[in-house]
Scaffold this motif. Sequence first.
Motif, PDB file in Angstrom:
ATOM      1  N   GLY A   1       0.829  -1.194   0.000  1.00 13.93           N
ATOM      2  CA  GLY A   1       0.000   0.000   0.000  1.00 13.93           C
ATOM      3  C   GLY A   1       0.867   1.249   0.000  1.00 13.93           C
ATOM      4  N   SER A   2       0.265   2.381   0.306  1.00 13.50           N
ATOM      5  CA  SER A   2       0.980   3.655   0.220  1.00 13.50           C
ATOM      6  C   SER A   2       1.495   4.149   1.562  1.00 13.50           C
ATOM      7  CB  SER A   2       0.055   4.725  -0.382  1.00 13.50           C
ATOM      8  OG  SER A   2      -1.122   4.858   0.410  1.00 13.50           O
ATOM      9  N   GLY A   3       1.179   3.465   2.642  1.00 14.40           N
ATOM     10  CA  GLY A   3       1.605   3.916   3.961  1.00 14.40           C
ATOM     11  C   GLY A   3       3.039   3.533   4.269  1.00 14.40           C
ATOM     12  N   ALA A   4       3.549   4.070   5.377  1.00 14.57           N
ATOM     13  CA  ALA A   4       4.916   3.745   5.797  1.00 14.57           C
ATOM     14  C   ALA A   4       5.006   2.330   6.340  1.00 14.57           C
ATOM     15  CB  ALA A   4       5.394   4.743   6.851  1.00 14.57           C
TER      16      ALA A   4
ATOM     17  N   GLY B   1      13.484   3.625   6.704  1.00 12.13           N
ATOM     18  CA  GLY B   1      12.366   4.181   5.951  1.00 12.13           C
ATOM     19  C   GLY B   1      11.216   4.598   6.842  1.00 12.13           C
ATOM     20  N   ALA B   2      10.894   3.762   7.839  1.00 10.56           N
ATOM     21  CA  ALA B   2       9.794   4.095   8.747  1.00 10.56           C
ATOM     22  C   ALA B   2      10.111   5.348   9.559  1.00 10.56           C
ATOM     23  CB  ALA B   2       9.511   2.914   9.675  1.00 10.56           C
ATOM     24  N   GLN B   3      11.360   5.479  10.007  1.00  9.89           N
ATOM     25  CA  GLN B   3      11.745   6.649  10.799  1.00  9.89           C
ATOM     26  C   GLN B   3      11.772   7.918   9.953  1.00  9.89           C
ATOM     27  OE1 GLN B   3      15.451   5.703  12.733  1.00  9.89           O
ATOM     28  NE2 GLN B   3      14.502   4.288  14.190  1.00  9.89           N
ATOM     29  N   ALA B   4      12.149   7.779   8.674  1.00 12.30           N
ATOM     30  CA  ALA B   4      12.218   8.941   7.786  1.00 12.30           C
ATOM     31  C   ALA B   4      10.915   9.175   7.031  1.00 12.30           C
ATOM     32  CB  ALA B   4      13.365   8.762   6.791  1.00 12.30           C
ATOM     33  N   LEU B   5       9.865   8.394   7.371  1.00 12.55           N
ATOM     34  CA  LEU B   5       8.554   8.493   6.725  1.00 12.55           C
ATOM     35  C   LEU B   5       8.638   8.232   5.223  1.00 12.55           C
ATOM     36  CD1 LEU B   5       7.056  11.584   8.605  1.00 12.55           C
ATOM     37  CD2 LEU B   5       6.832   9.145   9.145  1.00 12.55           C
TER      38      LEU B   5
ATOM     39  N   SER C   1       6.573   1.126  -0.080  1.00  8.68           N
ATOM     40  CA  SER C   1       6.735   0.824  -1.502  1.00  8.68           C
ATOM     41  C   SER C   1       8.040   1.401  -2.042  1.00  8.68           C
ATOM     42  CB  SER C   1       5.552   1.371  -2.296  1.00  8.68           C
ATOM     43  OG  SER C   1       5.403   2.769  -2.080  1.00  8.68           O
ATOM     44  N   ALA C   2       8.467   2.569  -1.533  1.00 11.21           N
ATOM     45  CA  ALA C   2       9.732   3.164  -1.967  1.00 11.21           C
ATOM     46  C   ALA C   2      10.918   2.353  -1.449  1.00 11.21           C
ATOM     47  CB  ALA C   2       9.829   4.612  -1.487  1.00 11.21           C
ATOM     48  N   ILE C   3      10.823   1.871  -0.209  1.00  8.38           N
ATOM     49  CA  ILE C   3      11.883   1.012   0.331  1.00  8.38           C
ATOM     50  C   ILE C   3      11.976  -0.273  -0.491  1.00  8.38           C
ATOM     51  CG2 ILE C   3      12.586  -0.357   2.329  1.00  8.38           C
ATOM     52  CD1 ILE C   3      13.044   2.621   2.670  1.00  8.38           C
ATOM     53  N   ALA C   4      10.823  -0.836  -0.847  1.00  6.01           N
ATOM     54  CA  ALA C   4      10.819  -2.037  -1.689  1.00  6.01           C
ATOM     55  C   ALA C   4      11.468  -1.755  -3.038  1.00  6.01           C
ATOM     56  CB  ALA C   4       9.387  -2.534  -1.881  1.00  6.01           C
ATOM     57  N   ALA C   5      11.205  -0.570  -3.597  1.00  3.66           N
ATOM     58  CA  ALA C   5      11.807  -0.212  -4.883  1.00  3.66           C
ATOM     59  C   ALA C   5      13.326  -0.108  -4.767  1.00  3.66           C
ATOM     60  CB  ALA C   5      11.220   1.110  -5.380  1.00  3.66           C
ATOM     61  N   LEU C   6      13.821   0.443  -3.656  1.00  3.61           N
ATOM     62  CA  LEU C   6      15.272   0.530  -3.450  1.00  3.61           C
ATOM     63  C   LEU C   6      15.897  -0.862  -3.358  1.00  3.61           C
ATOM     64  CD1 LEU C   6      15.534   3.485  -0.888  1.00  3.61           C
ATOM     65  CD2 LEU C   6      16.277   3.486  -3.279  1.00  3.61           C
TER      66      LEU C   6
ATOM     67  N   ALA D   1      19.178   5.800  -4.538  1.00  4.80           N
ATOM     68  CA  ALA D   1      19.129   4.827  -5.632  1.00  4.80           C
ATOM     69  C   ALA D   1      20.530   4.518  -6.146  1.00  4.80           C
ATOM     70  CB  ALA D   1      18.248   5.357  -6.761  1.00  4.80           C
ATOM     71  N   LEU D   2      21.369   5.551  -6.271  1.00  8.71           N
ATOM     72  CA  LEU D   2      22.752   5.341  -6.712  1.00  8.71           C
ATOM     73  C   LEU D   2      23.514   4.474  -5.714  1.00  8.71           C
ATOM     74  CD1 LEU D   2      25.051   5.954  -8.678  1.00  8.71           C
ATOM     75  CD2 LEU D   2      25.505   8.054  -7.386  1.00  8.71           C
ATOM     76  N   ALA D   3      23.276   4.714  -4.421  1.00  7.20           N
ATOM     77  CA  ALA D   3      23.929   3.908  -3.392  1.00  7.20           C
ATOM     78  C   ALA D   3      23.537   2.442  -3.514  1.00  7.20           C
ATOM     79  CB  ALA D   3      23.567   4.439  -2.004  1.00  7.20           C
ATOM     80  N   MET D   4      22.264   2.177  -3.775  1.00  2.51           N
ATOM     81  CA  MET D   4      21.811   0.797  -3.903  1.00  2.51           C
ATOM     82  C   MET D   4      22.397   0.130  -5.148  1.00  2.51           C
ATOM     83  SD  MET D   4      20.113   0.391  -1.167  1.00  2.51           S
ATOM     84  CE  MET D   4      19.063  -1.048  -1.265  1.00  2.51           C
ATOM     85  N   ILE D   5      22.629   0.906  -6.204  1.00  6.10           N
ATOM     86  CA  ILE D   5      23.277   0.355  -7.397  1.00  6.10           C
ATOM     87  C   ILE D   5      24.709  -0.065  -7.072  1.00  6.10           C
ATOM     88  CG2 ILE D   5      24.157   0.926  -9.694  1.00  6.10           C
ATOM     89  CD1 ILE D   5      21.682   2.710 -10.048  1.00  6.10           C
TER      90      ILE D   5
END
Length: 401
Positions: free
Chosen positions: A163-166, A243-247, A251-256, A308-312
């Motif tokens: 979903g869209s929540g944290a 991710g939870a602490q930085a709000l 879904s964005a964490i999953a993308a990373l 994203a660059l860091a994850m690459i």
Amino acid sequence: MGKLSLRLPAPDLAASAFVLHVLLHQVVIIVARVTTSYRAVEMGLSDIWIGAVGATFSLLPLFLATQVGARIDEKGARGAFLVGTGGVLVSALGLLTTGNSVIALLGWTGLLGTGHLLCLLSQHATAADQATDAARGRMFAYYTALISFAQILAPLVVAVFAGSGALPDTGRLFAAAAVAGLISLGCVLFMRHPGKPARDGKSAAQLPIRQLLRQKGVVPAILAGVGVICAIDLLVIYLPVLGAQALIPASAIAALLMVRALASLLSRLCFGWLLSRLGRRVMLTGSLLATGLGLTVLGIPVPGWALALAMILIGIGIGMATPISMSWVTSAVPPTSRGLVLSLRLTGNRLAQFLLPMSVGVVATGAGVSSVFLLLAAGLYGSAYSSYRALRPSAGSDAAG
């Protein structure tokens, strides 16, 4: 022709079952562990408790790895495959139905880690069952590429149900992990399992652990993989917490995590070409430095594109270092000791995975979650230096898989 038509489908089915098992097993492990971290945040647990839950994943494997590896050398991998896959399924079901307390999270995570150990060593033994060092190196590259692909699928599963929540719906995610675990258990029934190696005499007997560790290249190869494995582990445990602490939405964490896995997959597809041109020493040192640099970026305030660059960078580093260390360590010992040496490698990984979450949990409580990534980055820089010194050039060594 009749005989060929009857025999050809079986190896194809067995190979397909192995590939599907590797993919589904990794999906179950990653989804279950990421969801466990989210469940811990949902329950309001402190960083120390989150670290403790992460550490239990490696506790029992720390004590069981060498016994399991020796037994696979003696009896083959089929039994370990069945017990391990069944244990992973039971733990996923347990997290789904009763994972609402600290004790439950600790217990089911411990069982998950034990099942993962049995499956990993069985998969490693299957991949290592090759005739030559070059074939073994290619097989480990393909095997780790499969794992990278699974690490792309797993965050996708999280994103679909998040979903869209944290914080995602942890119940649905645990249910998805259980379904994948059930299918992977069915795959074991159709796989071709490597048998026990032939023992033609005293020279073919399994080496004692002390003598095994004295084989040239074994200890450096084991140590080279420890920092990289810790990087994978801490990303799974602490990136959702960050991710939870930085709000940052789940879904964005999953993308990373998907970006990291995709980078690992692409690097492993180029593994043979790069190894033949750069050599083991340059590739291993460079991969450790790249992973450390990526973790450093995660530990400092940066915009989203830099994450994203860091994850690459982390993905490329992990993608290269893992197959190099695996092929190196199995090539350094006789075939009758490959299961045992792989278990020693895994023991080193699990020891670090057990101690590190507990240690960094204390650090995260005092200095914040970002300090976890900086701490591991410093360790990887040191590992890169020691690996560069250990892998002194010698005739033919750089070209080895």
